[in-house]
Design an enzyme around this catalytic site. Sequence first.
Site, PDB file in Angstrom:
ATOM      1  N   SER A 108      15.854  12.069  -9.639  1.00 20.49           N
ATOM      2  CA  SER A 108      15.159  10.640  -9.797  1.00 20.49           C
ATOM      3  C   SER A 108      14.070  10.697 -10.668  1.00 20.49           C
ATOM      4  O   SER A 108      13.714   9.742 -11.494  1.00 20.49           O
ATOM      5  CB  SER A 108      14.847   9.988  -8.507  1.00 20.49           C
ATOM      6  OG  SER A 108      14.134  10.898  -7.809  1.00 20.49           O
ATOM      7  N   ASP A 153       4.882   8.135  -1.563  1.00 24.33           N
ATOM      8  CA  ASP A 153       5.496   8.569  -2.552  1.00 24.33           C
ATOM      9  C   ASP A 153       4.452   9.157  -3.397  1.00 24.33           C
ATOM     10  O   ASP A 153       3.786   8.569  -4.140  1.00 24.33           O
ATOM     11  CB  ASP A 153       6.356   7.632  -3.433  1.00 24.33           C
ATOM     12  CG  ASP A 153       7.073   8.322  -4.270  1.00 24.33           C
ATOM     13  OD1 ASP A 153       7.095   9.601  -4.404  1.00 24.33           O
ATOM     14  OD2 ASP A 153       8.036   7.600  -4.986  1.00 24.33           O
ATOM     15  N   HIS A 213       7.165  10.620  -7.394  1.00 23.15           N
ATOM     16  CA  HIS A 213       7.578   9.898  -8.648  1.00 23.15           C
ATOM     17  C   HIS A 213       6.191   9.396  -9.257  1.00 23.15           C
ATOM     18  O   HIS A 213       5.163   9.811  -8.834  1.00 23.15           O
ATOM     19  CB  HIS A 213       8.306   8.549  -8.254  1.00 23.15           C
ATOM     20  CG  HIS A 213       9.583   9.245  -7.538  1.00 23.15           C
ATOM     21  ND1 HIS A 213       9.648   9.176  -6.208  1.00 23.15           N
ATOM     22  CD2 HIS A 213      10.950   9.481  -8.189  1.00 23.15           C
ATOM     23  CE1 HIS A 213      11.043   9.725  -5.939  1.00 23.15           C
ATOM     24  NE2 HIS A 213      12.028   9.771  -7.210  1.00 23.15           N
TER      25      HIS A 213
END
Length: 417
Positions: A140, A381, A384
């Site tokens: 991702s 998170d 990312h």
Amino acid sequence: MKFLHIENTNPKQTVSKICILTCIILLIFTVTTALLKINRYKLPSTAFGDLKEPESLPSASVKKCDIFSGEWVPNPEAPYYTNTTCWAIHEHQNCMKHGRPDSEFMKWRWKPNECELPMFNPFQFLEIMRGKSMAFVGDSIARNHMQSMICLLSRVERPIDVSHMNDFSFKRWKYSSYNFTMANYWTPHLVRAKKMDSNSALFNVYIDELDETWTTQIKDFDHVIINGGQWFLGPIVFYEKQKVVGCQYCDLANMTHSNLYYGYRKVFRTTFRSILSLENFKGTTFLRTFSPSHFENGLWNKGGKCVRTKPFRSNETKLEGYDLELHKIRLEEFKVAMKEGRKKGLKLMLLDTTQAMLLRPDGHPNKYGYWPNENMTLYNDCVHWCLPGPIDTWSDFLLQMLKMENVRSISTNMLHR
């Protein structure tokens, strides 16, 4: 003038010298013309400040510069797009939409120690990529990278969705005015892998087998960017030659705990082998290196968070532990593959983003990738990257590498005429 004096010189030697001199003049003229052609594309003013065009393109001094070694310096003109002007931002990287209170994390640029790194110029990029294609292959973070580039290119053109399937993990976009196609292939382990069962977080990873979801698709691409890292830190059962060779975090009876580094090395060896063995593939392969996470005060599932609001200086942190070991493995396998690629006339290039991103603990969504009242278990998170954010610099790196490669290609072609 002495250099024109040819008395007592063999006529054949004279002709040879004139030919060499002519070739050198033609080479200089051709390279200069190509650089001027690329450099004529000026960026328009935007609501977020002018993105200034560099006065010149790569020179001999830039070639000696390690663009991946440097520091983050303030850039008050950034960002060059916002979460309201770019439609391509994934919800979980839309930090400003979900209430992030600070914005200084968007106002930095990467400054190499020995030179300047020009800001990404979307006009230059699309002109270089005219009639070509680029694939982002990996997890991702690869998709995060592609979304960043789409946002940076949005000041020039909005692409058309020409995807072969309705799955965001396998998107394909076309910039019609430039006949440029950009695609994303989601393959978190790079090799063949599957969940042990639908209710499990445990993956069976076949470290010596190709993942045909992408290896059968990329042979016609001009540029392929591969990456892989974070998914190898989770529960895995490793298979080699169809037999279990170990596992990590698998908590299974009678199962040998395998060294992560062995499996990781084998995966990259298989990945490079799959690319080098592709029939009729003539593209350039970029290895984008590991992007470190920045969890503090706990692991990702144990309350870890990333609350810093400015970059580290290079003397304030260093790559260590598994981050360092995985980085070394990637570089070692890349060097081997690069030598093999040369024998086949294939180019492999290193997009080494690790050091730059190690210094950016402030660039992650943390808790600002979702609304705080969402009724589900959600983790911070710190893997990312917010958009806009530090990941936009990857396009600065990439464009500079493409421009340098263009210069080298022109020079090589001229010398072999």
